[in-house]
Design an enzyme around this catalytic site. Sequence first.
Site, mmCIF file in Angstrom:
data_model
loop_
_atom_site.group_PDB
_atom_site.id
_atom_site.type_symbol
_atom_site.label_atom_id
_atom_site.label_comp_id
_atom_site.label_asym_id
_atom_site.label_seq_id
_atom_site.Cartn_x
_atom_site.Cartn_y
_atom_site.Cartn_z
ATOM 1 N N GLY A 186 4.923 2.062 -10.826
ATOM 2 C CA GLY A 186 4.085 3.256 -10.818
ATOM 3 C C GLY A 186 4.062 4.006 -12.137
ATOM 4 O O GLY A 186 3.597 5.136 -12.212
ATOM 5 N N GLU B 168 12.023 1.989 -3.502
ATOM 6 C CA GLU B 168 11.778 3.349 -2.982
ATOM 7 C C GLU B 168 12.566 3.588 -1.696
ATOM 8 O O GLU B 168 13.009 4.706 -1.436
ATOM 9 C CB GLU B 168 10.264 3.553 -2.767
ATOM 10 C CG GLU B 168 9.547 3.708 -4.101
ATOM 11 C CD GLU B 168 8.116 3.195 -4.121
ATOM 12 O OE1 GLU B 168 7.524 2.966 -3.047
ATOM 13 O OE2 GLU B 168 7.595 2.998 -5.242
ATOM 14 N N GLY C 250 1.433 -2.524 -6.226
ATOM 15 C CA GLY C 250 1.305 -1.210 -5.609
ATOM 16 C C GLY C 250 -0.071 -0.614 -5.851
ATOM 17 O O GLY C 250 -1.049 -0.976 -5.199
ATOM 18 N N GLY C 251 -0.143 0.293 -6.818
ATOM 19 C CA GLY C 251 -1.366 1.056 -7.078
ATOM 20 C C GLY C 251 -2.645 0.228 -7.120
ATOM 21 O O GLY C 251 -3.656 0.594 -6.502
ATOM 22 N N TRP D 130 0.822 -1.223 0.000
ATOM 23 C CA TRP D 130 0.000 0.000 0.000
ATOM 24 C C TRP D 130 0.849 1.263 0.000
ATOM 25 O O TRP D 130 0.320 2.359 -0.183
ATOM 26 C CB TRP D 130 -0.930 -0.001 1.219
ATOM 27 C CG TRP D 130 -2.032 -1.015 1.170
ATOM 28 C CD1 TRP D 130 -2.131 -2.089 0.319
ATOM 29 C CD2 TRP D 130 -3.205 -1.055 2.001
ATOM 30 N NE1 TRP D 130 -3.290 -2.790 0.568
ATOM 31 C CE2 TRP D 130 -3.963 -2.176 1.608
ATOM 32 C CE3 TRP D 130 -3.678 -0.253 3.041
ATOM 33 C CZ2 TRP D 130 -5.175 -2.510 2.219
ATOM 34 C CZ3 TRP D 130 -4.869 -0.593 3.657
ATOM 35 C CH2 TRP D 130 -5.613 -1.701 3.244
ATOM 36 N N LYS D 131 2.160 1.109 0.260
ATOM 37 C CA LYS D 131 3.056 2.281 0.335
ATOM 38 C C LYS D 131 2.487 3.280 1.350
ATOM 39 O O LYS D 131 1.918 2.873 2.342
ATOM 40 C CB LYS D 131 3.273 2.875 -1.063
ATOM 41 C CG LYS D 131 3.696 1.788 -2.073
ATOM 42 C CD LYS D 131 4.241 2.310 -3.354
ATOM 43 C CE LYS D 131 4.627 1.124 -4.246
ATOM 44 N NZ LYS D 131 5.263 1.543 -5.492
HETATM 45 P P1 13P Z 1 2.922 -0.333 -8.851
HETATM 46 O O1 13P Z 1 2.122 -1.610 -8.874
HETATM 47 O O2 13P Z 1 2.100 0.839 -8.406
HETATM 48 O O3 13P Z 1 3.675 -0.125 -10.105
HETATM 49 O O4 13P Z 1 4.010 -0.515 -7.690
HETATM 50 C C1 13P Z 1 4.786 -1.650 -7.687
HETATM 51 C C2 13P Z 1 5.502 -1.728 -6.409
HETATM 52 O O5 13P Z 1 6.405 -0.949 -6.156
HETATM 53 C C3 13P Z 1 5.081 -2.734 -5.439
HETATM 54 O O6 13P Z 1 5.998 -2.835 -4.395
#
Ligand code: 13P
Length: 248
Positions: free
Chosen positions: A172, A96, A233-234, A10-11
């Site tokens: 992302g 990240e 992620g997203g 979920w960041k």
């Molecule tokens: P996205 O799916 O948003 O590209 O992010 C991938 C990610 O960094 C999962 O850890």
Amino acid sequence: MRKTVVAGNWKMNKTPAQTTELINELKPLVAGSENKCIVCVPYTNLANALEAVRGTEIEVGAQNMYFEESGAYTGEIAPNMLTEMGVKYVIIGHSERRQYFNETDETVNKKVLKAFEHDLIPIICVGESLEQREQGITFELVALQTKIALLGLTADQVKKCIIAYEPIWAIGTGKTATSEQAQEVCAKIRETVASVYGNDAAEEIIIQYGGSVNAGNSAELFAKSDIDGGLVGGASLKANDFSVIVNS
Ligand code: 13P
């Protein structure tokens, strides 16, 4: 036969209340899935997440932890703080964190070793930048990241790890690696694990792909022989999309 494991990262998104809401929405959509579903939420949301998943097959992970037991490390979170809550998984070395918070292969390795001292399963992230891909060093780089991350583990511990191959250029950006590109790097990671820890460890370790995984591309990616699921992620922030991915 390896299980397909799908983890949502979920960041830095969602509040505690929004966490309860999203997991409650997700629960009926993934109930009975043959695949494993993990949600990796911000620290402040772990209690709500653990409460919301109770009685389901959904597991909860953290997105980071520190490699010391306790002490004067303002702002950091120790592994026993996670395990006492009931957290089972922890993402380590996300790109990240490497990019913005100075994580290195060495700190990743320290955290992986510490995770095992506490029976936490690490989801270890590796992956190349666009520049590195264009330089043609993807395989060497990812193999080295994998070797350093796992240094000092036994083959039995390596079997329990999850490695997420996340090309930085695909995170992302909406620019997913093709299933062939993702497969060849995941195969390389498995080959690297085999060369150091033997075939049994390589056969059991879960290797995920991450980077713009969505409800439309997950099935093709996960069908590849060396891709055992995804780190998402997203798309993990929308119950409908994430459930389609989990059920792929
Ligand atoms: P996205 O799916 O948003 O590209 O992010 C991938 C990610 O960094 C999962 O850890």
